[in-house]
Design a protein around this motif. Structure first.
Motif, PDB file in Angstrom:
ATOM      1  N   MET A 177       5.889  -0.596   7.534  1.00 13.18           N
ATOM      2  CA  MET A 177       4.948  -1.321   6.807  1.00 13.18           C
ATOM      3  C   MET A 177       3.058  -1.564   7.785  1.00 13.18           C
ATOM      4  SD  MET A 177       6.540  -4.702   6.224  1.00 13.18           S
ATOM      5  CE  MET A 177       5.162  -6.176   5.697  1.00 13.18           C
ATOM      6  N   GLU A 178       3.606  -1.400   8.740  1.00 12.59           N
ATOM      7  CA  GLU A 178       1.592  -1.482   9.446  1.00 12.59           C
ATOM      8  C   GLU A 178       0.870  -0.657   9.099  1.00 12.59           C
ATOM      9  OE1 GLU A 178       2.673  -1.125  13.578  1.00 12.59           O
ATOM     10  OE2 GLU A 178       3.338   0.855  13.610  1.00 12.59           O
ATOM     11  N   TRP A 179       1.876   0.213   9.018  1.00 17.68           N
ATOM     12  CA  TRP A 179       0.745   2.254   8.339  1.00 17.68           C
ATOM     13  C   TRP A 179       0.039   1.013   6.721  1.00 17.68           C
ATOM     14  CZ3 TRP A 179       2.042   5.364   3.991  1.00 17.68           C
ATOM     15  CH2 TRP A 179       1.125   6.159   4.120  1.00 17.68           C
ATOM     16  N   CYS A 180       1.150   1.050   5.640  1.00 16.30           N
ATOM     17  CA  CYS A 180       0.557   0.282   4.514  1.00 16.30           C
ATOM     18  C   CYS A 180      -0.262  -0.590   4.550  1.00 16.30           C
ATOM     19  CB  CYS A 180       2.151  -0.505   3.910  1.00 16.30           C
ATOM     20  SG  CYS A 180       3.016   1.061   3.790  1.00 16.30           S
ATOM     21  N   LEU A 181      -0.411  -1.678   6.038  1.00 16.51           N
ATOM     22  CA  LEU A 181      -1.087  -2.895   6.094  1.00 16.51           C
ATOM     23  C   LEU A 181      -2.427  -2.314   6.407  1.00 16.51           C
ATOM     24  CD1 LEU A 181       1.436  -5.568   6.880  1.00 16.51           C
ATOM     25  CD2 LEU A 181       0.257  -5.476   4.552  1.00 16.51           C
ATOM     26  N   GLY A 182      -1.821  -1.755   7.061  1.00 18.32           N
ATOM     27  CA  GLY A 182      -3.421  -1.050   7.750  1.00 18.32           C
ATOM     28  C   GLY A 182      -4.210  -0.411   6.960  1.00 18.32           C
ATOM     29  N   CYS A 183      -4.163   0.052   6.108  1.00 24.66           N
ATOM     30  CA  CYS A 183      -5.414   0.548   4.785  1.00 24.66           C
ATOM     31  C   CYS A 183      -5.034  -0.568   4.279  1.00 24.66           C
ATOM     32  CB  CYS A 183      -3.797   1.302   3.983  1.00 24.66           C
ATOM     33  SG  CYS A 183      -5.536   1.876   2.417  1.00 24.66           S
ATOM     34  N   HIS A 184      -4.256  -1.753   3.735  1.00 27.99           N
ATOM     35  CA  HIS A 184      -4.226  -2.328   2.819  1.00 27.99           C
ATOM     36  C   HIS A 184      -5.420  -4.013   2.872  1.00 27.99           C
ATOM     37  CE1 HIS A 184      -1.001  -1.941  -0.485  1.00 27.99           C
ATOM     38  NE2 HIS A 184      -1.975  -0.791  -0.401  1.00 27.99           N
ATOM     39  N   ARG A 185      -5.429  -3.611   4.728  1.00 27.64           N
ATOM     40  CA  ARG A 185      -6.128  -4.928   5.515  1.00 27.64           C
ATOM     41  C   ARG A 185      -7.711  -4.350   5.530  1.00 27.64           C
ATOM     42  NH1 ARG A 185      -1.576  -6.037   9.590  1.00 27.64           N
ATOM     43  NH2 ARG A 185      -0.943  -7.832   8.594  1.00 27.64           N
ATOM     44  N   ASN A 186      -8.130  -3.198   5.382  1.00 29.94           N
ATOM     45  CA  ASN A 186      -9.486  -2.388   5.586  1.00 29.94           C
ATOM     46  C   ASN A 186      -9.601  -1.122   4.272  1.00 29.94           C
ATOM     47  OD1 ASN A 186      -8.463  -3.167   8.664  1.00 29.94           O
ATOM     48  ND2 ASN A 186     -10.757  -4.086   7.964  1.00 29.94           N
ATOM     49  N   ILE A 194     -11.742  -3.173  -6.053  1.00 33.25           N
ATOM     50  CA  ILE A 194     -10.756  -3.308  -4.877  1.00 33.25           C
ATOM     51  C   ILE A 194     -10.089  -4.248  -4.286  1.00 33.25           C
ATOM     52  CG2 ILE A 194      -9.603  -2.015  -2.913  1.00 33.25           C
ATOM     53  CD1 ILE A 194     -10.374   0.340  -3.799  1.00 33.25           C
ATOM     54  N   GLN A 195      -8.478  -5.389  -4.661  1.00 28.10           N
ATOM     55  CA  GLN A 195      -8.300  -6.773  -4.339  1.00 28.10           C
ATOM     56  C   GLN A 195      -8.397  -6.643  -3.050  1.00 28.10           C
ATOM     57  OE1 GLN A 195      -4.782  -5.695  -7.140  1.00 28.10           O
ATOM     58  NE2 GLN A 195      -5.111  -7.802  -7.923  1.00 28.10           N
ATOM     59  N   PRO A 196      -9.164  -7.726  -3.004  1.00 29.13           N
ATOM     60  CA  PRO A 196      -9.147  -8.574  -1.657  1.00 29.13           C
ATOM     61  C   PRO A 196      -8.186  -8.399  -0.651  1.00 29.13           C
ATOM     62  CG  PRO A 196      -9.302  -9.835  -2.489  1.00 29.13           C
ATOM     63  CD  PRO A 196      -9.347  -9.318  -4.068  1.00 29.13           C
ATOM     64  N   PRO A 197      -8.218  -8.197   0.688  1.00 24.70           N
ATOM     65  CA  PRO A 197      -6.986  -7.573   1.390  1.00 24.70           C
ATOM     66  C   PRO A 197      -5.795  -9.040   1.250  1.00 24.70           C
ATOM     67  CG  PRO A 197      -8.989  -7.403   2.670  1.00 24.70           C
ATOM     68  CD  PRO A 197      -9.450  -8.361   0.938  1.00 24.70           C
ATOM     69  N   ASN A 198      -6.178 -10.654   0.650  1.00 20.59           N
ATOM     70  CA  ASN A 198      -5.141 -11.535   0.561  1.00 20.59           C
ATOM     71  C   ASN A 198      -3.998 -10.909  -0.721  1.00 20.59           C
ATOM     72  OD1 ASN A 198      -6.993 -11.748  -1.474  1.00 20.59           O
ATOM     73  ND2 ASN A 198      -7.253 -13.856  -0.921  1.00 20.59           N
ATOM     74  N   VAL A 199      -4.746 -10.129  -1.863  1.00 21.03           N
ATOM     75  CA  VAL A 199      -4.085  -9.955  -2.617  1.00 21.03           C
ATOM     76  C   VAL A 199      -3.564  -8.882  -2.096  1.00 21.03           C
ATOM     77  CG1 VAL A 199      -4.059  -9.170  -4.767  1.00 21.03           C
ATOM     78  CG2 VAL A 199      -5.842 -11.303  -4.198  1.00 21.03           C
ATOM     79  N   LEU A 200      -3.516  -8.012  -1.205  1.00 23.69           N
ATOM     80  CA  LEU A 200      -2.903  -6.822  -0.980  1.00 23.69           C
ATOM     81  C   LEU A 200      -2.035  -6.518   0.055  1.00 23.69           C
ATOM     82  CD1 LEU A 200      -5.379  -4.394  -1.509  1.00 23.69           C
ATOM     83  CD2 LEU A 200      -4.162  -4.600  -2.881  1.00 23.69           C
ATOM     84  N   THR A 251       3.184  -8.223  -3.384  1.00 31.35           N
ATOM     85  CA  THR A 251       2.608  -6.674  -4.097  1.00 31.35           C
ATOM     86  C   THR A 251       3.961  -5.312  -3.458  1.00 31.35           C
ATOM     87  OG1 THR A 251      -0.143  -7.821  -3.176  1.00 31.35           O
ATOM     88  CG2 THR A 251       0.641  -5.071  -3.656  1.00 31.35           C
ATOM     89  N   CYS A 252       4.131  -5.940  -2.450  1.00 31.80           N
ATOM     90  CA  CYS A 252       5.271  -4.346  -2.285  1.00 31.80           C
ATOM     91  C   CYS A 252       7.151  -4.976  -2.001  1.00 31.80           C
ATOM     92  CB  CYS A 252       5.061  -3.815  -1.247  1.00 31.80           C
ATOM     93  SG  CYS A 252       3.431  -3.057  -0.625  1.00 31.80           S
ATOM     94  N   HIS A 253       6.758  -6.373  -1.565  1.00 29.59           N
ATOM     95  CA  HIS A 253       8.627  -7.057  -2.087  1.00 29.59           C
ATOM     96  C   HIS A 253       8.275  -6.984  -3.243  1.00 29.59           C
ATOM     97  CE1 HIS A 253       8.984  -4.498   1.625  1.00 29.59           C
ATOM     98  NE2 HIS A 253       7.948  -6.037   2.287  1.00 29.59           N
TER      99      HIS A 253
END
Lengths: 222, 459
Positions: A161-170, A208-214, A219-221
């Motif tokens: 999950m941290e990998w997905c979030l690493g991109c979804h955050r930035n 591309i939607q802002p990080p708070n959405v992504l 979003t994923c669960h």
């Protein structure tokens, strides 16, 4: 009264107390590392397939486009794996009697699909969708690495999950122009300031939607 | 020495002394340590231990079944998703508070009478916290992932929700357990040394020797020891207030009517001390009799504990009155309904039983004659313990089963496995307690020595 413990046990006692701290910290560290290791994530592990299919031959050497085989990657959640007929389009003519291709021909004769072994497999509680990523300028190689160099497919990312979030955050650190999505040679990550600035402008351009959405859990669960 | 010890002068207004007259250094040490080392283990110990151990098995059985089947085993379901498990958690945690109050706050306030009961009360705290901790962990459904509650660099790339009181609970309770355990252990060190020196069999010498950590009783040891003990007392003191305050936040931060109240923290802390002292009385009254410890745990202790119970009981009673008053005074439709529903709804029986147990019964403690009757005192403590359990039931269940939307109303019925879990934790608690009184000095030997008349230095 005689001493129950020898004098030296004093030192031993102190050592255990101080030692315990280090042992605990070390154990914690080992646990954290193991959790991210390929032993746990399956990263870098090459899976032997029923057919010795090589992306290096087909993509790297012959320059076949990903979409020729992974047909639904732009339109669906799943990229999809090619049907036997796709292989036979070419292999009816070329390497038609290679022993390596025997399982393919048998599948073609019997109509029974080849049973590929999954390389990437997210748990069922996580929702992933290829089409959105591909259409918003996330290249295959960003997630899958240089597939054109892989004689045997392996998982290039941890898929944690941290990998997905690493991109979804930035996302600006990763997005590229849409026409480069299938380009295996294109940079996988935007590193320099110029590249990131380009990424940022693409984020705006592709809406591309802002990080708070992504990064919101649903979003994923779902 | 035969008459009233002279050094207890300022305490003369009280009826009974802190220790019975006539005790000396040697007799105190002998009497307490002999329970562990010399005396034959009495038959009732075996019976009590066996019974507790059997009940403890019930807990293991329930937990095993729970792990395999999930928490559907319990009666919890929407809308009452916090049933017996949370209410028992709060109940057990509350019981622990008396131990910390006695050992830390009364130490700092130099209340000498605490000395003969603090060791025991601290043990009770520790064992009660162990029971309490089990509930939320089992409620996770996947208890083996309980470490997710801690903020550590995880592969999910997120931290736990620091804004949630459930998160604060993790810290509050784990800090509480750690400090209580350290306090207890540090307090035991000189006594371990005494036991080590008196034990006659090699294994026990080794065991107690290891635990004594090389204690020789030199002046330097004592100096450091006192410092450490005082520091730990200082650390433990705020915990008496903070732990149950945070437990109350679990409710008060929620917006459910009947939970969302600013009175919760003080009212929970008072309730915790109330329940805790009831439990200390419940346990010490029989124990003192069975081991003949009347000269250490005197009537003075009984009176003092009863008074603390009365005082905190009154605070709790005030809490109930204020809850009802603010429910009405708020003018808020839902708050008013909540109070009405408590008093007249399907669980009104629990509410009135609670008022009876927690407000009416403790009033008997005003009467000195009843306070002096140990049987009455014991029964009153039992009633208070039950009352405090009912209080948590009322708070958890009545608020949840009727919230804002009538369409989501429902009823809660604890399942058999809820009860086996609860009875099992009682079994586990007593198993630990029986082991404790058998293998460790249940009264602090060295601290008892310091409050003897012999310890007084003439000026």
């Amino acid at each position: 009264m005689p001493q129950i413990f020898h004098h030296s046990t004093n030192a031993l006692a102190k050592l255990t107390i101080y030692g315990a701290v280090f042992i605990l910290v070390a154990l914690l560290w080992i646990a954290v590392e193991l959790n991210r290791s390929s032993w746990n994530t399956g990263q870098w592990v090459e899976r032997q397939q029923p057919v010795q299919f090589s992306h290096k031959h087909h993509v790297g050497d012959d320059g076949i486009d990903c979409r020729y085989c992974h047909t639904s990657v732009e339109t669906a959640a799943s990229a999809g794996l090619p049907a036997t007929t796709t292989c036979m389009n070419c292999h009816k003519q070329i390497w038609a009697d290679s022993s390596y291709l025997e399982p393919v021909r048998e599948s073609f004769r019997t109509g029974k699909p080849i049973e590929w072994i999954r390389v990437h497999d997210l748990p069922d509680f996580a929702y992933f969708n290829h089409s959105i990523h591909v259409n918003k300028g996330v290249g295959c190689s960003t997630c899958h690495g240089q597939v054109d160099q892989m004689p045997i497919a392996y998982q290039a990312s941890t898929l944690q999950m941290e990998w997905c979030l690493g991109c979804h955050r930035n996302p600006e650190n990763f997005v590229r122009p849409k026409e480069k999505v299938f380009d295996m040679q294109f940079r996988q990550e935007n590193k320099t300031n110029d590249e990131i600035a380009e990424g940022r402008s693409l984020v705006t351009k592709y809406h591309i939607q802002p990080p708070n959405v992504l990064t919101s859990c649903s979003t994923c669960h779902r | 020495m035969a008459d009233e010890p002279h050094n207890l002068g300022p305490l003369h207004h009280s009826t009974a002394p802190v220790v019975a007259p006539g005790l000396t250094f040697a007799s105190v040490t002998d009497k307490i340590s002999s329970i562990v080392l010399k005396r034959k283990t009495p038959l009732w110990w075996f019976l009590g231990f066996a019974l507790s151990f059997i009940l403890f098995q019930l807990l293991l059985l329930t937990i095993t079944k729970l792990v395999f089947e999930g928490i559907g085993l319990w009666g919890v379901n929407v809308p009452v998703a916090w049933g017996m498990d949370i209410l028992n958690f709060v109940w057990w945690i509350g019981i622990g508070h008396a131990g910390t109050l006695i050992s830390a706050i009364l130490l700092l306030l130099r209340q000498k009478w605490r000395t003969s009961i603090n060791r025991f009360a601290e043990a009770m705290t520790l064992f009660a916290v162990a029971q309490a901790g089990m509930y939320p962990i089992m409620h996770l459904g996947r208890p083996w992932l309980a470490y997710w509650l801690f903020p550590y660099p995880n592969t999910m790339g997120i931290w736990p929700q620091f804004r949630s009181p459930l998160m604060w609970d993790v810290f509050a309770v784990s800090t509480y357990a750690t400090v209580s355990a350290m306090f207890w252990f540090v307090g035991l060190i000189p006594d371990f040394a005494t036991l080590r020196d008196r034990a006659r069999s090699k294994p026990f010498q080794l065991l107690y020797g290891l635990l004594a950590m090389g204690w020789r009783g030199s002046a330097r040891h004592w100096h450091r020891y006192e410092m450490a003990y005082l520091l730990l007392a200082g650390l433990a003191t705020p915990l008496v207030l903070s732990v149950h305050t945070i437990v109350s936040f679990d409710f008060a931060v929620g917006i459910i009517p009947g939970w969302h109240a600013t009175i919760f923290p003080p009212y929970f802390v008072a309730g915790a001390i109330y329940a805790g002292f009831a439990m200390v009385l419940l346990l010490t009254i029989p124990l003192r009799k069975l081991y003949g410890l009347e000269s250490f745990i005197t009537m003075r202790h009984m009176h003092n504990m009863a008074k603390v119970m009365l005082a905190t009981g009154l605070i709790v009673g005030y809490g109930y009155v204020m809850e009802a008053f603010f429910g009405w005074y708020s003018g808020n439709h839902y708050e008013r309904f909540m109070i009405w529903n408590r008093m007249h709804g399907p669980y009104s029986g629990y509410y009135w039983a609670l008022i009876l147990c927690n407000i009416i019964t403790p009033q008997f403690l005003w009467i000195k004659k009843l306070r002096s009757n140990l049987l009455v005192l014991w029964l009153l403590s039992l009633v208070v313990s039950i009352g405090m359990w009912l209080e948590r039931f009322v708070i958890v269940v009545t608020s949840l089963h009727r919230d804002f939307l009538p369409s989501s109303w429902g009823m809660y019925q604890p399942s058999t496995w809820d009860w086996t879990m609860f009875i099992g934790t009682i079994g586990f608690f007593f198993t630990l307690l029986f082991l404790f009184i058998r293998f460790l000095p249940m009264i602090s030997i060295f601290e008892m020595r310091t409050i003897l008349p012999d310890a007084e230095v003439e000026e």
